[in-house]
Design an enzyme around this catalytic site. Sequence first.
Site, PDB file in Angstrom:
ATOM      1  N   LYS A  83       0.923  -0.958  -0.385  1.00 47.78           N
ATOM      2  CA  LYS A  83      -0.039   0.091  -0.119  1.00 47.78           C
ATOM      3  C   LYS A  83       0.599   1.476   0.080  1.00 47.78           C
ATOM      4  CE  LYS A  83      -4.190   1.394   2.686  1.00 47.78           C
ATOM      5  NZ  LYS A  83      -5.148   1.565   3.854  1.00 47.78           N
TER       6      LYS A  83
HETATM    7  C1  E4P Z   1      -7.901   1.828   5.425  1.00 51.43           C
HETATM    8  O1  E4P Z   1      -6.814   1.652   3.749  1.00 51.43           O
HETATM    9  C2  E4P Z   1      -7.548   3.057   4.588  1.00 51.43           C
HETATM   10  O2  E4P Z   1      -6.574   3.773   5.438  1.00 51.43           O
HETATM   11  C3  E4P Z   1      -8.886   3.511   5.864  1.00 51.43           C
HETATM   12  O3  E4P Z   1     -10.149   2.836   5.453  1.00 51.43           O
HETATM   13  C4  E4P Z   1      -9.365   4.734   6.449  1.00 51.43           C
HETATM   14  O4  E4P Z   1     -10.574   5.046   7.325  1.00 51.43           O
HETATM   15  P1  E4P Z   1     -10.699   5.870   8.575  1.00 51.43           P
HETATM   16  O5  E4P Z   1     -10.127   7.283   7.738  1.00 51.43           O
HETATM   17  O6  E4P Z   1     -11.426   5.625   9.171  1.00 51.43           O
HETATM   18  O7  E4P Z   1      -9.329   6.566   9.265  1.00 51.43           O
END
Ligand code: E4P
Length: 215
Positions: A83
């Site tokens: 990622k």
């Molecule tokens: C996942 O890939 C993201 O990092 C995550 O969904 C972010 O979520 P949040 O905005 O609730 O922190």
Amino acid sequence: MDTANLADIKEAQEMGILDGVTTNPSLMAKEGITGKDNVMRHYKQICEIVQGDVSAEVISTTYDEMIKEGEELADIDENIVVKVPMSGDSIKAIKYFSEKGIRTNCTLVFSAGQALLAAKAGATYVSPFVGRLDDISTDGMALIEQIVNIYTNYGYTTEVLAASVRHPMHVIQCAEIGADVMTAPLGVIKMLLNHPLTDSGLAKFLADHAKVEKK
Ligand code: E4P
């Protein structure tokens, strides 16, 4: 599911509804995972629970460092998806990884233009953050729809992974629009189970059954 919590991952896996896991540095920190060895071990433990893709995010922000860190992460398990946060260096890194057969998830995506660049570079997944856009009075779900349309128009194979999903209506809307993947915390997924008519209906079935049993 969007978590680094092993108990939550096991619970969803045991329910039989888990396709994969997304993590980020904040979610890892929430679990108190620190130090490279512990981080690597934690990703491995996640991969041992779920039979599906596990997004592991790089901390590096420059091209050379991202390549090194991404290759190390990809070596942990065949289900690891590297990622990378959206940036010019990341687009270059996504191109490199895609040519090497390393799968990627381009994260922190907040516009259709960013999603278009990620797809052109060959990202496996793109993660638009629905909830964080809603938080600033911008329609996060409209971005999911826009990206799905753009990818369909040009036949991009990059999958739209709706992230920052905060409540059941986000989940339903993602499904209606046709997001390829949706990631949410266990709490949000479990909210999908609930309906007051289910509760009252079951209470009545059980009460009626008990009445007949007593006779
Ligand atoms: C996942 O890939 C993201 O990092 C995550 O969904 C972010 O979520 P949040 O905005 O609730 O922190």
